[in-house]
Scaffold this active site. Structure first.
Site, PDB file in Angstrom:
ATOM      1  N   HIS A 139       1.598  11.137  -2.001  1.00  0.00           N
ATOM      2  CA  HIS A 139       0.381  10.925  -1.221  1.00  0.00           C
ATOM      3  C   HIS A 139      -0.354  12.258  -1.204  1.00  0.00           C
ATOM      4  O   HIS A 139       0.061  13.196  -0.524  1.00  0.00           O
ATOM      5  CB  HIS A 139       0.746  10.462   0.196  1.00  0.00           C
ATOM      6  CG  HIS A 139      -0.406   9.859   0.928  1.00  0.00           C
ATOM      7  ND1 HIS A 139      -0.405   9.643   2.278  1.00  0.00           N
ATOM      8  CD2 HIS A 139      -1.607   9.417   0.490  1.00  0.00           C
ATOM      9  CE1 HIS A 139      -1.553   9.104   2.653  1.00  0.00           C
ATOM     10  NE2 HIS A 139      -2.288   8.953   1.575  1.00  0.00           N
ATOM     11  N   HIS A 197       0.867  -1.189   0.000  1.00  0.00           N
ATOM     12  CA  HIS A 197       0.000   0.000   0.000  1.00  0.00           C
ATOM     13  C   HIS A 197       0.898   1.232   0.000  1.00  0.00           C
ATOM     14  O   HIS A 197       1.884   1.297   0.730  1.00  0.00           O
ATOM     15  CB  HIS A 197      -0.881   0.002   1.260  1.00  0.00           C
ATOM     16  CG  HIS A 197      -1.697   1.253   1.420  1.00  0.00           C
ATOM     17  ND1 HIS A 197      -1.399   2.221   2.348  1.00  0.00           N
ATOM     18  CD2 HIS A 197      -2.792   1.699   0.751  1.00  0.00           C
ATOM     19  CE1 HIS A 197      -2.280   3.207   2.261  1.00  0.00           C
ATOM     20  NE2 HIS A 197      -3.132   2.912   1.298  1.00  0.00           N
TER      21      HIS A 197
END
Length: 591
Positions: free
Chosen positions: A170, A124
């Site tokens: 991110h 992830h």
């Protein structure tokens, strides 16, 4: 006359004595050497067959072991000694991780089934070096993950500040970006170092159509023939790992739906955009909503379904000149149909897809629709990802996903802790190739169209007996004062099972005081209802009377692959890296 104080500081020096072979080892040596002082290759072969359950062992196999042990232990080998082992040699062989490991180290499962029939080693936010809010984005953690055997890499792709290139980061956090092209090149270079089986790149796409076209060009030019192009718009069954050896597979949401969702989202956000202050507090709030954003980026696939119906019957025409379009690169279509969980978990006859759920959404789904989740994963991909509030890159328990057939249980590989230890344990299976065949009961329907239900307590199928004999190697891998300044350590071992709820348990040995080479010789029994999903957890700690006990090593092993008999079990540090010398001598028996 003045007085003075004198302080004398000292540390205690202590000898490290080599432990004797455990009584079971002595008895086995006595039995198979027929009371002699040396064990011949033929006698060793009998031991391999009868105690180690290596039915196919030959005299040649035994001779190879004898030669390896002699080479390690003795520089000058006499003619008599050359073909036999003393008790100390025999103990050395049993306690040697390289010669006598606890599990198989080769691919042995059927690799010709559809990809959806396997648990796949999944990362992830694979590009993050540390926490989810402010760490650097880099290709280094991607490379590390691939070298460990990870087969699914996730990249969040965003426009750069000038909107003319693509960055991996991110979104809406303080993480510093890395160029997409750099990540793609590193994936190409390192994809097949640890395993020949396919690498799947899951893209979380936040791009405009022109940048999607740029990504399509980057991907095709970087991977060239390695890239798998689906023959039709929507697959009705996934290809197999064997077919896809040395191939790169792209998985994301087809672009049309993304743009539709993005337009709605931008309309909603425009009013508040002017008021937004990009300080760290607001960025943290955005991070809290990350999993919602991840869900939003996959919602509403009704248009995609219509496209599938229109295009699935005909193959994609690749004769048109120019690079393939972004949409035609997507082999595994991601998306969430409109409606609740029941709609999202609907199985369609003529198409397969990937559904992503956060760890909380999975918990809800398995609580209210457990068997439907299992039914969905028999054919389709289910990806599970950590909740957005895990800023520290911690992880959730992966077992709930695996129990329900989820192929892509995504963990933060840059974190560490017990959840990641379980992940490492699961993917030590099948030679560490990153693909582990799901048990038949998670793939096939039973009588009356029934599917496996993890909530139903089943009868005991198999009982595992585990004996912890002894441990060694700490004095080589740690300083003498690491555990205690003034005395040798007091080690104890915790042994248990991670698996379906009925099988979960943890037990421990007594502590062995003041000993660098502790001998416990304690046995534990584990009745297993679903041994196929069970992982053996092993953890050594050092008892500390005044503080928290010190960590001294761990490992996790798939029960279905344990080699019966007396085995050397290597231990790993908190991050999952193998210690040079630390190991346990254990015995495994199935009754």
């Amino acid at each position: 006359m003045g007085s003075y104080r004198m302080c004398v500081c000292f540390t205690r020096k202590y000898r490290i004595t080599e432990a004797e072979p455990p009584s079971d080892v002595k008895e086995a040596f006595k039995k198979y050497s027929e009371g002699g002082t040396h064990m011949s290759a033929e006698q060793l072969r009998r031991f391999l067959v009868e105690i180690q359950a290596e039915a196919a062992a030959t005299v040649e196999d035994a001779e190879r072991i004898v030669e390896q042990v002699q080479h390690r232990r003795h520089h000058h080998i006499t003619k008599f000694r050359k073909h036999s082992l003393t008790l100390e040699d025999f103990h050395h062989y049993l306690f040697c991780v390289d010669i006598n490991p606890p599990i198989l180290d080769q691919v042995y499962q059927d690799m010709a089934a559809p990809l959806s029939h396997y648990f796949i080693y999944t990362g992830h936010n694979s590009y993050l070096t540390g926490n989810q809010l402010s760490s650097d984005c880099s290709d280094v953690p991607i490379i590390k993950a691939l070298h460990r055997g990870v087969r699914v890499v996730e990249l969040d792709i965003w426009p750069n500040s000038s909107k003319d290139d693509v960055h991996v980061l991110h979104g809406r956090t303080l993480t510093t970006p890395v160029e997409l092209l750099k990540c793609l090149k590193s994936i190409k270079e390192h994809a097949f170092v640890a395993s020949p089986y396919p690498v799947i790149i899951t893209l979380e796409d936040h791009l405009t159509p022109d940048l999607q076209a740029k990504v399509a060009q980057m991907v095709t030019e970087t991977f060239m023939d390695m890239l798998f192009y689906p023959e039709s718009e929507c697959l009705d069954e996934f290809p197999s790992p064997e077919e896809m050896k040395y191939r790169i597979i792209i998985s994301t949401k087809p672009p049309k739906e993304y743009l539709q969702t993005k337009t709605i989202k931008e309309t909603e956000d425009n009013g508040s955009k002017k008021r937004r202050d990009f300080d760290e507090i607001s960025r943290r709030k955005e991070a809290l909503d990350h999993e919602q954003e991840e869900e939003d980026s996959e919602s509403d696939t009704s248009e995609h379904n219509r496209d599938c119906e229109e295009n699935n019957s005909s193959k994609i025409d690749r004769s048109i000149s120019g690079p393939p379009g972004y949409k035609s690169l997507i082999a595994i279509h991601a998306g969430k149909p409109k409606g609740g969980l029941k709609e999202q978990l609907k199985v369609e006859i003529d198409k397969v897809r990937r559904l992503s759920l956060s760890e909380q959404a999975l918990e809800r789904a398995t609580t209210f629709h457990g068997t439907q989740v299992v039914r969905f994963t028999q054919k389709n991909f289910l990806r599970v990802y950590p909740k957005g509030t895990r800023f520290d890159s911690s992880n959730y328990k992966p077992l709930i996903g695996w129990m329900h057939g989820a192929q892509m249980v995504a963990l933060n590989m840059q974190g560490y802790g017990k959840s990641l230890w379980l992940m490492h344990g699961m993917f030590r299976s099948n030679g560490g190739c990153g693909y582990v065949k799901k048990p038949d009961f998670l793939i096939n329907k039973g009588p009356d169209d029934q599917v496996f239900d993890p909530k139903v307590k089943l009868p005991v199928k198999k009982t595992l007996k585990v004996k912890v004999y002894m441990g060694d190697g700490w004095h080589l891998d740690f300083k003498q004062t690491h555990f205690d300044l003034y005395s040798p350590p007091d080690f104890y071992t915790r042994v248990g099972i991670a698996g379906v709820p009925a099988d979960e348990t943890m037990k421990k040995t007594k502590k062995k005081e003041d000993d660098w080479t502790p001998v416990w010789e304690e046995e534990f029994t584990f009745p297993l209802t679903v041994p196929e999903l069970a992982l053996l957890r092993i953890e050594v700690n050092e008892y500390d009377m005044s503080e928290k006990d010190d960590f001294a090593g761990q490992t996790c092993l798939p029960v279905s692959e344990l080699k019966p008999g007396i085995r050397a079990v290597p231990l790993f540090d908190r991050k999952g890296d193998k210690y040079n010398s630390i190991r346990l001598l254990m015995r495994f028996q199935f009754v």
